[in-house]
Design an enzyme around this catalytic site. Structure first.
Site, PDB file in Angstrom:
ATOM      1  CE1 TYR A   1      -3.780   2.446   0.923  1.00 42.82           C
ATOM      2  CE2 TYR A   1      -2.011   3.533   2.136  1.00 42.82           C
ATOM      3  CZ  TYR A   1      -3.282   3.562   1.580  1.00 42.82           C
ATOM      4  OH  TYR A   1      -4.037   4.699   1.671  1.00 42.82           O
TER       5      TYR A   1
ATOM      6  CD  GLU B   1      -5.967   4.492  -1.231  1.00 43.67           C
ATOM      7  OE1 GLU B   1      -6.012   4.581   0.001  1.00 43.67           O
ATOM      8  OE2 GLU B   1      -6.968   4.257  -1.935  1.00 43.67           O
TER       9      GLU B   1
END
Ligand code: ADP
Ligand code: MG
Length: 386
Positions: free
Chosen positions: A109, A197
């Protein structure tokens, strides 16, 4: 403003951030064509909506032939996708992104956000990619690594190595990660992002690839991001919020049934709180602004009434800059023009409040007057329950 995954990946590619090859399709035939053009033996068909959580909601399908890509696309297009991020209405699927399938060894992530407390752009990375980062933050916060970037110094390679090692990367992967992180930081600043993101950034063999991409652009900077502003997909946005923005009204749709019309954001927040306190539920946040004119009041009424869930309206105006008699005229005109069929509770206070109340009581309209906010909230909650 939100971007679609394929648009975000287009920006990634411009900055040299590795992404799988992919093509947009809006029907089955286009999807099959796309799969053939891309080549390979495995593809992924991904619904393009402004929300994450698509994988679990059936919006990401792995296929092994162009025909299967076509079939998966036909099933998605025209449907609404419901994920845990969309709310019960879901979002319409008008396009899919057909991508080459990647072999996934690990999912990481990576995100960039603004740390408002420090005034720094911050990286948040985690070796626990592919799942909801909120879950990771709640249950295993030690798996999150945060790095603040000083605006004068810029992102240091040493910071990238700290993140890279924290992600469990080694050797050349650390170099690749450093390049990706530097590119993301540049992209974030150049295009006035409020969020970037990548979930997941995958390790595939010895390569890092951005498998998903999400970018939010700061609305107040869109005037200098002309190209990106042109990528707006209004079909993914709340229709009422879009109309409100055109009229420069600050409006946010909510789930309740009591519409609010207030001047000033602080007073609007307080009004929603007091409605909630007395057992009601606001249908919207609406700040008509300090310079509320008769026309704006009228537009605002039209807007809040276009929501079929609304059972009662609370108007709460403090006449500091605006005059209450003028607001009263606006309310009367709007109620007459629009043909309001639900109860309207009005609390006005401040400059010319007396004249305003007089106008309302003499108008012959079924407007319920309230002398303060508590009384107004109680009356509107009672009206909405009838
Ligand atoms: P969302 O976050 O909306 O669920 P993602 O793009 O992250 O959508 O996709 C969900 C999952 O699907 C990923 O975590 C990954 O496991 C898989 N996936 C997505 N794109 C690909 C791809 N090109 N190749 C292989 N698997 C993929
Ligand atoms: Mg994702």
């Amino acid at each position: 403003m939100n971007l679609h995954e394929y648009q975000s990946k287009q920006l990634f590619a411009r900055y040299g951030i590795p992404v799988p090859n992919g093509l947009v399709a809006s029907n089955g035939a286009e999807a099959a064509d796309a799969a053939r053009k891309l080549g390979g033996a495995k593809w992924v068909v991904k619904a393009q909506v402004h929300a994450g959580g698509r994988g679990k909601a059936g919006g990401v399908k792995l296929v092994d032939s162009p025909e299967a890509a076509s079939e998966a696309t036909e099933k998605m297009i025209g449907q609404r996708l419901h994920t845990h991020q969309t709310g019960p209405e879901g979002l319409p699927i008008h396009q899919v992104f057909v991508e080459q399938g990647s072999k996934i060894d690990r999912e990481l992530y990576v995100s960039l956000v603004l740390n408002r407390d420090k005034g720094h752009v911050a990286f948040i990375v985690s070796p626990a990619g592919g799942m909801d980062i909120e879950e990771v933050a709640a249950h295993t916060p030690e798996k999150l690594i945060r790095v603040n970037v000083h605006p004068a110094a810029g992102l240091q390679d040493s910071q990238c190595r700290v993140m890279g090692f924290g992600l469990g990367l080694k050797g050349d992967q650390i170099k690749q990660f450093t390049k990706i992180a530097q590119a993301l930081y540049k992209l974030y600043l150049d295009t006035d992002c409020s969020l970037v993101e990548i979930n997941p950034l995958i390790v595939t063999g010895d390569k890092l690839v951005a498998l998903d991409a999400k970018i939010n652009i700061e609305d107040n900077a869109l005037f200098r991001q002309k190209e990106i502003a042109g990528w707006r997909d209004a079909s993914q946005e709340d229709e009422m919020e879009r109309v409100a923005a055109q009229h420069e009204l600050n409006y946010v749709s909510l789930d309740g049934n009591i519409a609010c019309m207030v001047n000033g954001a602080g007073l609007a927040m307080a009004t929603m709180d007091v409605i909630q306190l007395h057992g009601g539920s606001p249908a919207n946040f609406l700040d008509v602004g300090g310079g509320a004119t008769k026309e704006r009041v009228s537009t605002a009424f039209n807007l809040i009434l276009s929501n079929p869930k609304v059972k009662a309206i609370l108007v709460n105006i403090f006449g500091g800059i605006v005059r209450c008699d003028m607001i009263a005229e606006g309310i009367i005109a709007a109620v007459k023009d629009v043909g309001v069929k639900v109860p309207v509770v009005v609390r006005i206070e401040g400059t010319n409040a007396e004249q305003g109340r007089k106008l309302l009581s003499e108008s012959g309209l079924a407007v319920i007057a309230a002398k303060d906010l508590t009384e107004a909230a109680k009356k509107v909650v009672a009206s909405a329950k009838k």
